[in-house]
Design a protein around this motif. Structure first.
Motif, PDB file in Angstrom:
ATOM      1  N   GLU A  40     -16.728   1.700   3.689  1.00  0.00           N
ATOM      2  CA  GLU A  40     -16.105   0.802   4.610  1.00  0.00           C
ATOM      3  C   GLU A  40     -17.258   0.067   6.142  1.00  0.00           C
ATOM      4  O   GLU A  40     -18.038   1.319   6.324  1.00  0.00           O
ATOM      5  CB  GLU A  40     -14.871   1.537   4.979  1.00  0.00           C
ATOM      6  N   ASN A  79      -6.384  -0.475  -1.908  1.00  0.00           N
ATOM      7  CA  ASN A  79      -5.911   0.708  -2.255  1.00  0.00           C
ATOM      8  C   ASN A  79      -4.669   1.493  -2.269  1.00  0.00           C
ATOM      9  O   ASN A  79      -4.246   1.031  -0.881  1.00  0.00           O
ATOM     10  CB  ASN A  79      -6.452   2.240  -2.344  1.00  0.00           C
ATOM     11  N   SER A 114      -7.935  -1.859   3.218  1.00  0.00           N
ATOM     12  CA  SER A 114      -8.799  -1.112   1.929  1.00  0.00           C
ATOM     13  C   SER A 114      -8.036  -1.153   0.690  1.00  0.00           C
ATOM     14  O   SER A 114      -7.468  -1.572   1.275  1.00  0.00           O
ATOM     15  CB  SER A 114      -9.218  -0.264   1.623  1.00  0.00           C
ATOM     16  N   ARG A 161       2.462   2.716   2.668  1.00  0.00           N
ATOM     17  CA  ARG A 161       1.625   3.943   3.884  1.00  0.00           C
ATOM     18  C   ARG A 161       3.036   3.718   4.545  1.00  0.00           C
ATOM     19  O   ARG A 161       3.444   2.685   5.293  1.00  0.00           O
ATOM     20  CB  ARG A 161       0.452   2.696   4.211  1.00  0.00           C
ATOM     21  N   LYS A 183       0.748  -0.906   0.259  1.00  0.00           N
ATOM     22  CA  LYS A 183      -0.254   0.068  -0.323  1.00  0.00           C
ATOM     23  C   LYS A 183       0.880   0.850   0.313  1.00  0.00           C
ATOM     24  O   LYS A 183       0.153   2.472  -0.221  1.00  0.00           O
ATOM     25  CB  LYS A 183      -1.197  -0.023   0.861  1.00  0.00           C
ATOM     26  N   SER A 198     -10.700   4.192  -1.790  1.00  0.00           N
ATOM     27  CA  SER A 198     -11.248   2.578  -1.725  1.00  0.00           C
ATOM     28  C   SER A 198     -12.297   2.242  -2.633  1.00  0.00           C
ATOM     29  O   SER A 198     -12.172   2.810  -3.488  1.00  0.00           O
ATOM     30  CB  SER A 198     -11.865   2.213  -0.657  1.00  0.00           C
TER      31      SER A 198
HETATM   32 MG    MG Z   1      -8.781   2.642   3.740  1.00  0.00          MG
END
Ligand code: MG
Ligand code: TXA
Length: 317
Positions: free
Chosen positions: A176, A141, A139, A53, A51, A147
């Motif tokens: 979500e 993405n 999610s 992140r 991700k 999402s």
């Molecule tokens: Mg998310």
């Protein structure tokens, strides 16, 4: 091509991939999830890597039914009431983690609580039953993107970063799940989502507060997902170790040290380091040391999220 129609065979293959520590994107009734074996720290670390992140936040862990959820977290009376009414469905419950909870520390970002959801989507259910392990799934993405509600959305963001994308068509809810913290005296909504506040209030016969702001940056202490913080002081970017300190090492060139030491990854693998981070902090904190020295961690890839968490923990009072 990573996208496959979610046939019985494809779900079987996806389950094998997940048990093997690989990432599989799958449909739920809310949005598509980026799934990994929640009991495998390296697999969970791969979620954050895929991700891109830059922070480790706690993930939602998916299980097949209420009984499986109760094995991971403590279902309080309010929790049980909500679970009975809304599971399977678009609700996630934050519970106190069971003592013998097999979920990797990284999936809960080192917290003593765990967010669990029982999805209703037939493909998600079939996958959970085939894997027979809890699946951590944010999610599917890239960080900062919206999402995904179709397999094509997932492919656009993560096509070359996952073993497989199970295509189950467009998701029904498209939002979500609602996240509700049931660890306290009264339930608190941490994230609004598929199950509305009104529906929850009607069921419980009382008004329910919605925690304000970013769950990652709590404004009212005690209400939100607080970060795991060790009680020992952290000394970052340590090139040498002082008397009485514990050491979190990284890589091969470790300074000589007689005290408690844990190497996050002797081979310098950031995925392995991420998987070991929270358990290392906990173990050295439990050794009773006043200060934990931490060797420099490179800032690239997962190193960014590792350093973000270490800096926050170092700042904590
Ligand atoms: Mg998310
Ligand atoms: O609909 C959904 O919930 C989707 C699908 C794939 O199931 N999943 C999802 O997961 O959105 P994720 O991991 O992106 O959502 C995590 C949310 C965040 O708001 C996080 O702060 C909160 O749940 N959360 C997770 N564990 C928590 C904990 N222990 N305490 C408080 N909040 C927690």
């Amino acid at each position: 091509m990573a996208v496959v129609k979610a046939s019985k065979d494809a779900i079987g293959a996806a389950a094998i991939a997940l048990r093997d520590g690989k990432l599989v994107a799958f449909p739920t009734e809310t949005v598509y999830g980026l799934g990994a074996d929640a009991t495998n720290g390296r697999a969970v670390a791969a979620i954050f890597k895929a991700k891109r992140r830059p922070q480790f936040n706690p993930l939602i862990v998916h299980v097949r039914d209420v009984e499986a959820a109760a094995e991971l977290g403590e279902l309080t009376p309010f929790g049980r009431q909500l679970a009975t009414a809304f599971w399977p469905g678009a609700l996630s419950l934050v519970m106190a983690k069971q003592r013998d909870c097999p979920v990797a520390d990284l999936a809960t970002a080192g917290l003593d609580t765990i967010a669990v959801r029982v999805p209703s989507h037939a493909i998600a259910q079939a996958l959970l039953r085939a894997v027979d392990r809890p699946i951590a799934a944010p999610s599917a993405n890239l960080s900062g993107h919206v999402s995904p509600t179709t397999a094509a959305h997932v492919e656009a963001d993560l096509g070359n970063r996952v073993a497989m994308i199970l295509d189950g068509g467009a998701t029904a809810v498209g939002l979500e799940s609602t996240v509700v913290d049931v660890t306290g005296d009264v339930p608190i909504i941490l994230r609004l989502g598929g199950v509305t506040r009104e529906t929850i209030e009607r069921l419980l016969g009382q008004t329910i507060a919605v925690a304000e702001g970013d769950p990652e940056k709590p404004s009212s202490p005690g209400m939100l997902a607080r970060h795991y913080a060790p009680s020992a002081k952290l000394r970052l970017d340590a090139l040498e170790v002082r008397n009485g300190e514990a050491l979190i090492a990284f890589g091969r060139a470790v300074p000589k040290h007689a005290g408690p030491t844990i190497n996050l990854s002797a081979s310098g693998d950031l995925l392995e380091a991420a998987a070991n981070l929270f358990s290392a902090l906990r173990a050295l904190d439990a050794s009773g040391t006043e200060t934990i020295a931490i060797m420099p961690i490179p800032e690239d890839g997962l190193g960014e999220a590792i350093n973000d968490r270490l800096r926050r923990a170092a700042r904590a009072p």
